[in-house]
Design an enzyme around this catalytic site. Structure first.
Site, mmCIF file in Angstrom:
data_model
loop_
_atom_site.group_PDB
_atom_site.id
_atom_site.type_symbol
_atom_site.label_atom_id
_atom_site.label_comp_id
_atom_site.label_asym_id
_atom_site.label_seq_id
_atom_site.Cartn_x
_atom_site.Cartn_y
_atom_site.Cartn_z
ATOM 1 N N SER A 15 -134.519 25.397 -6.880
ATOM 2 C CA SER A 15 -133.129 25.697 -6.542
ATOM 3 C C SER A 15 -132.238 24.871 -7.453
ATOM 4 C CB SER A 15 -132.852 25.333 -5.076
ATOM 5 O OG SER A 15 -131.454 25.185 -4.886
ATOM 6 N N HIS A 40 -134.122 29.945 -8.342
ATOM 7 C CA HIS A 40 -133.361 30.220 -7.120
ATOM 8 C C HIS A 40 -131.908 29.763 -7.311
ATOM 9 C CE1 HIS A 40 -133.280 30.641 -2.634
ATOM 10 N NE2 HIS A 40 -132.419 29.628 -2.686
ATOM 11 N N ASP A 42 -128.300 29.457 -5.527
ATOM 12 C CA ASP A 42 -127.647 29.443 -4.215
ATOM 13 C C ASP A 42 -126.173 29.793 -4.349
ATOM 14 O OD1 ASP A 42 -129.716 28.669 -2.343
ATOM 15 O OD2 ASP A 42 -129.779 26.772 -3.431
ATOM 16 N N MET A 44 -122.693 30.328 -2.393
ATOM 17 C CA MET A 44 -122.037 29.955 -1.128
ATOM 18 C C MET A 44 -120.547 30.289 -1.183
ATOM 19 S SD MET A 44 -123.713 26.191 -0.630
ATOM 20 C CE MET A 44 -125.490 25.942 -0.764
ATOM 21 N N HIS A 76 -129.604 33.756 -3.753
ATOM 22 C CA HIS A 76 -129.631 33.573 -2.299
ATOM 23 C C HIS A 76 -128.181 33.651 -1.841
ATOM 24 C CE1 HIS A 76 -130.522 30.571 1.245
ATOM 25 N NE2 HIS A 76 -130.164 31.773 1.660
ATOM 26 N N MET A 78 -125.530 33.360 0.417
ATOM 27 C CA MET A 78 -125.041 32.765 1.668
ATOM 28 C C MET A 78 -123.552 33.055 1.763
ATOM 29 S SD MET A 78 -127.171 29.218 1.327
ATOM 30 C CE MET A 78 -127.240 29.349 -0.438
ATOM 31 N N MET A 147 -135.357 29.959 6.515
ATOM 32 C CA MET A 147 -134.608 28.736 6.213
ATOM 33 C C MET A 147 -135.169 27.573 7.039
ATOM 34 S SD MET A 147 -132.385 29.413 3.877
ATOM 35 C CE MET A 147 -131.703 27.740 3.893
ATOM 36 N N ASP A 186 -137.112 27.686 2.486
ATOM 37 C CA ASP A 186 -136.010 27.090 1.712
ATOM 38 C C ASP A 186 -135.348 25.978 2.515
ATOM 39 O OD1 ASP A 186 -133.875 26.570 0.051
ATOM 40 O OD2 ASP A 186 -132.944 28.543 0.277
HETATM 41 C C1 DX5 Z 1 -129.499 25.358 1.193
HETATM 42 C C2 DX5 Z 1 -129.974 26.120 -0.013
HETATM 43 C C3 DX5 Z 1 -131.257 25.609 -0.557
HETATM 44 C C4 DX5 Z 1 -131.171 24.220 -1.083
HETATM 45 C C5 DX5 Z 1 -132.536 23.646 -1.226
HETATM 46 O O1 DX5 Z 1 -128.342 25.919 1.674
HETATM 47 O O2 DX5 Z 1 -130.167 27.478 0.321
HETATM 48 O O3 DX5 Z 1 -131.761 26.491 -1.554
HETATM 49 O O4 DX5 Z 1 -130.504 24.151 -2.308
HETATM 50 O O5 DX5 Z 1 -132.397 22.352 -1.673
HETATM 51 P P1 DX5 Z 1 -133.311 21.180 -1.127
HETATM 52 O O6 DX5 Z 1 -134.684 21.462 -1.637
HETATM 53 O O7 DX5 Z 1 -132.684 19.982 -1.723
HETATM 54 O O8 DX5 Z 1 -133.243 21.193 0.371
HETATM 55 ZN ZN ZN Z 2 -131.343 28.726 -1.096
#
Ligand code: DX5
Ligand code: ZN
Length: 251
Positions: A15, A40, A42, A44, A76, A78, A147, A186
């Site tokens: 990620s 990956h 992320d 948001m 991903h 979110m 998750m 994740d």
């Molecule tokens: C959380 C993300 C994850 C996160 C994982 O909201 O979806 O992908 O970046 O990071 P670590 O491995 O640091 O928990």
């Molecule tokens: Zn993620």
């Protein structure tokens, strides 16, 4: 000889949320050089999750690196109303797109739209969402993302109950002959828990902090995660795995 609990290697999906953004290309290249084939990303929106991160511009910047290595760029999402952005992310270079069951009232339509864009559809569930929320959509997806933290931030503590959820999902996939569906986990994945997750049936481990931990090179961190998986498999004894999870011994 002791039978391994699981023989299917777990894929590590770094990620980039935890990467050094000043050197993002170099960090992703390091991961690809270590054999990673799934990156990956992320996304948001400050609405579904209480944080803002990155968007299609980052995906398109990474696209040449991923394509050169033959790697999947996985977003991903979110975000609320992800349907509005699927086309944009696909055109930016995303080849896998995961949406949350909590944000999609018309999930078959959303998954169908991702499939229609020739990308791998994935569906994620939050820690408080039961595995059963995936029941109706499992036949239509490539990736089920469990998750193991509440989404929104990297570096959070792993929620141990995730291991039981993964095992329940694996049992369901075996029962319904849907073992081609990947189980991705994740949040807070690290060498200390990756083996137990693999034993439970995880096939893709998203890892941010444990891959981009600056105390060691990225490649070394990736190898440490793989080694933790392998060590777990080799050291599993018949007593430790007296009742192997259905589907945990895969070719
Ligand atoms: C959380 C993300 C994850 C996160 C994982 O909201 O979806 O992908 O970046 O990071 P670590 O491995 O640091 O928990
Ligand atoms: Zn993620």
């Amino acid at each position: 000889m002791i039978a391994p609990v699981s023989t299917r290697p777990v894929e590590i999906a770094p990620s980039i949320l935890a990467a050094d953004f000043l050197r993002l290309g170099a960090q992703v290249s390091d991961a690809l050089d270590a054999g990673v084939r799934r990156i990956h990303v992320d996304v948001m929106d400050g609405h579904f999750v209480p944080n803002l991160s990155m968007g299609p511009l980052v995906v398109s910047a990474l696209r040449p690196l991923a394509e050169h290595a033959g790697a999947i760029l996985e977003v991903h999402l979110m975000i609320a109303e992800p349907d509005r952005y699927l086309d944009t992310f696909r055109h930016a270079g995303a080849t896998a797109m995961t949406v949350h069951v909590e944000t999609c009232p018309h999930l078959h339509r959303t998954v169908g739209a991702i499939r229609g864009l020739a990308a791998q559809p994935g569906v994620a569930i939050n820690p408080a969402t039961p595995v059963a929320a995936l029941d109706e959509i499992l036949p239509d997806i490539d990736v089920a993302l469990v998750m193991s933290v509440d989404p929104g931030f990297g570096g959070q503590a792993f929620i141990p109950a995730t291991i039981r959820k993964v095992a329940r999902l694996r049992t369901e996939l075996v029962r319904r002959d849907l073992e081609h569906v990947e189980i991705e986990v994740d949040g807070g994945v690290e060498p200390e828990n990756i083996g137990a997750l693999a034993d439970a049936g995880m096939t893709i481990a998203v890892a941010g902090t444990s891959v981009f931990d600056p105390r060691a090179p990225v490649g070394q961190n990736v190898r440490a995660l793989r080694a933790a998986c392998a060590a777990r498999v080799v050291s599993s004894s018949p007593s430790a795995s007296a009742t192997p999870l259905p589907g945990s011994s895969r070719p």
